[in-house]
Design an enzyme around this catalytic site. Sequence first.
Site, PDB file in Angstrom:
ATOM      1  N   GLU A   1     -35.645 -12.999  31.609  1.00  0.00           N
ATOM      2  CA  GLU A   1     -34.625 -12.619  30.604  1.00  0.00           C
ATOM      3  C   GLU A   1     -35.268 -12.471  29.242  1.00  0.00           C
ATOM      4  O   GLU A   1     -35.002 -13.245  28.332  1.00  0.00           O
ATOM      5  CB  GLU A   1     -33.572 -13.737  30.499  1.00  0.00           C
ATOM      6  CG  GLU A   1     -33.080 -14.308  31.792  1.00  0.00           C
ATOM      7  CD  GLU A   1     -32.308 -15.625  31.596  1.00  0.00           C
ATOM      8  OE1 GLU A   1     -32.373 -16.240  30.513  1.00  0.00           O
ATOM      9  OE2 GLU A   1     -31.639 -16.028  32.551  1.00  0.00           O
TER      10      GLU A   1
ATOM     11  N   CYS B   1     -27.570 -14.988  -3.853  1.00  0.00           N
ATOM     12  CA  CYS B   1     -27.670 -16.115  -4.786  1.00  0.00           C
ATOM     13  C   CYS B   1     -28.115 -17.401  -4.103  1.00  0.00           C
ATOM     14  O   CYS B   1     -27.353 -18.382  -4.025  1.00  0.00           O
ATOM     15  CB  CYS B   1     -26.319 -16.313  -5.456  1.00  0.00           C
ATOM     16  SG  CYS B   1     -25.799 -14.812  -6.255  1.00  0.00           S
ATOM     17  N   GLU B   2     -29.308 -17.395  -3.576  1.00  0.00           N
ATOM     18  CA  GLU B   2     -29.889 -18.592  -2.957  1.00  0.00           C
ATOM     19  C   GLU B   2     -31.392 -18.494  -3.089  1.00  0.00           C
ATOM     20  O   GLU B   2     -31.963 -17.416  -2.897  1.00  0.00           O
ATOM     21  CB  GLU B   2     -29.584 -18.629  -1.450  1.00  0.00           C
ATOM     22  CG  GLU B   2     -28.137 -18.746  -1.128  1.00  0.00           C
ATOM     23  CD  GLU B   2     -27.851 -19.740  -0.018  1.00  0.00           C
ATOM     24  OE1 GLU B   2     -28.717 -20.590   0.273  1.00  0.00           O
ATOM     25  OE2 GLU B   2     -26.756 -19.651   0.531  1.00  0.00           O
TER      26      GLU B   2
HETATM   27  N1  LLP Z   1     -32.553 -16.553  27.917  1.00  0.00           N
HETATM   28  C1  LLP Z   1     -31.896 -17.563  27.292  1.00  0.00           C
HETATM   29  C2  LLP Z   1     -31.092 -18.466  28.084  1.00  0.00           C
HETATM   30  C3  LLP Z   1     -32.019 -17.713  25.893  1.00  0.00           C
HETATM   31  O1  LLP Z   1     -31.384 -18.698  25.288  1.00  0.00           O
HETATM   32  C4  LLP Z   1     -32.813 -16.804  25.147  1.00  0.00           C
HETATM   33  C5  LLP Z   1     -32.954 -16.932  23.701  1.00  0.00           C
HETATM   34  C6  LLP Z   1     -33.474 -15.763  25.847  1.00  0.00           C
HETATM   35  C7  LLP Z   1     -33.319 -15.679  27.224  1.00  0.00           C
HETATM   36  C8  LLP Z   1     -34.329 -14.742  25.147  1.00  0.00           C
HETATM   37  O2  LLP Z   1     -35.390 -15.321  24.497  1.00  0.00           O
HETATM   38  P1  LLP Z   1     -36.544 -14.390  23.877  1.00  0.00           P
HETATM   39  O3  LLP Z   1     -37.188 -13.652  25.026  1.00  0.00           O
HETATM   40  O4  LLP Z   1     -35.909 -13.448  22.937  1.00  0.00           O
HETATM   41  O5  LLP Z   1     -37.448 -15.340  23.216  1.00  0.00           O
HETATM   42  N2  LLP Z   1     -33.065 -16.579  16.629  1.00  0.00           N
HETATM   43  C9  LLP Z   1     -34.353 -17.079  17.081  1.00  0.00           C
HETATM   44  C10 LLP Z   1     -34.523 -16.971  18.577  1.00  0.00           C
HETATM   45  C11 LLP Z   1     -33.437 -17.676  19.372  1.00  0.00           C
HETATM   46  C12 LLP Z   1     -33.589 -17.522  20.859  1.00  0.00           C
HETATM   47  C13 LLP Z   1     -32.365 -17.990  21.576  1.00  0.00           C
HETATM   48  N3  LLP Z   1     -32.414 -17.856  23.007  1.00  0.00           N
HETATM   49  C14 LLP Z   1     -35.449 -16.322  16.302  1.00  0.00           C
HETATM   50  O6  LLP Z   1     -35.126 -15.481  15.484  1.00  0.00           O
HETATM   51  O7  LLP Z   1     -36.616 -16.620  16.476  1.00  0.00           O
END
Ligand code: LLP
Length: 417
Positions: free
Chosen positions: A276, A344-345
């Site tokens: 995923e 504004c931060e």
């Molecule tokens: N599967 C599940 C169950 C997840 O919780 C996530 C991401 C993914 C797949 C995908 O993960 P990726 O391949 O994109 O690393 N906002 C944060 C990242 C949060 C990820 C949350 N879960 C950032 O900007 O670094």
Amino acid sequence: MKQEYFERKGNALYCEGVGLREAAEKFGTPLFIYSAAHIKERYRNFEEALKGYPHHICYAVKACSNIHILELFAHEGSGFDIVSGGELQRVKEAGGDTKKCVYAGVGKSAEEIESAVKAEILYFGVESVPELERINAIAAKLGRVARIALRVNPDVDAHTHDYITTGKSENKFGLTADKAEEILKGFSEKYKNLKAVGLQVHIGSQITETKPYKTAVLKAAEFVLKLRSQGTELKYFDIGGGLAIVYKDEDPATPAELVKEVLPIISELGMTFVCEMGRYMVGNAAMLVTKVEYVKENPDKTFVIVDAAMNDLIRPALYEAYHEIAAVEDKAETFVCDVVGPVCESADFFRKDMTLPKVGEGDLLAVCSAGAYGFTMSSNYNSRNRAAEVLVEGDEMTLIRRRETYEDQLNCEKTCR
Ligand code: LLP
């Protein structure tokens, strides 16, 4: 450039065949500009690495959920990892196959579960016993059988930022192996409207090494064998997402390297490989183009104040994340400055104390690696309209989300008068 489909021609920056200035002049700033070729190539890298083995690649919609981006994945035949009813709706809207969706998250509401059961998703990644009971009851009410995969928390450190580590025992995600084992004992008698089809381990995000994956997969594989000895057969082995991209000087594992490490363990079990990935697919597919409003000279600092802000890209403020910044038109002379937004931060910065070509009012900057968790985490803070998004395919650019208007922002409130 760390982003393969962005390059400098002469002194100007391009996304595939489209100049960033041309796009900014046509659609305004701040503007997210995405390369379609990058996204397709990234998806195909995973397909290639898994060729000849039963697999199911899902794209994690939360990374970038624009329906036109989802369409690209749907055309490639991708499945989708969703975490809300809203994301399911987006997959439907993009013509994605809901039967290829896997649904994660610790807090699925009854309405969300109902719509996913009706959409016959591949499976729910289940994170607790009360959730299991809720899905069972809803499936029974609808006269359906819902498929589930238990999310096991393998207690592995993914060596990434604390806020995006999910596979340690102190994190809120998943079930312990013991709990999962207890659930699966007498499962079909207890949960008549559920079918257990898989196991999921997602340990975090921006993971550069293959080792934490291998450790997690080995732990889960041991668990699969134990379950087998108790008569439970599962089909899907879901390794979650998390593969890293290059923001600065990281040297992340490739899909081929990751697959080489973990596939032998999964194939030994004869299970279907599921992943995923979000960031890997889209992180380096986009830049955020922004215009310099002012250059402010304080006694001990120079601030380049741009028209994008933390509401457009919150990663630097939230995780102190590094995003490279390039001048759209390069200049020989440089200066040291902070690149900041108008919000504004004091947390509203993109980079501090960086050496930047000496830009002035009206010049354009590109905040790099902005494709994942960029637009999707944006907000209307300070009542700012959210940015526009453009998709580039060769020499063509298509607006895939128009810039918000004040009317858009006010609508949900004015209709309450
Ligand atoms: N599967 C599940 C169950 C997840 O919780 C996530 C991401 C993914 C797949 C995908 O993960 P990726 O391949 O994109 O690393 N906002 C944060 C990242 C949060 C990820 C949350 N879960 C950032 O900007 O670094």
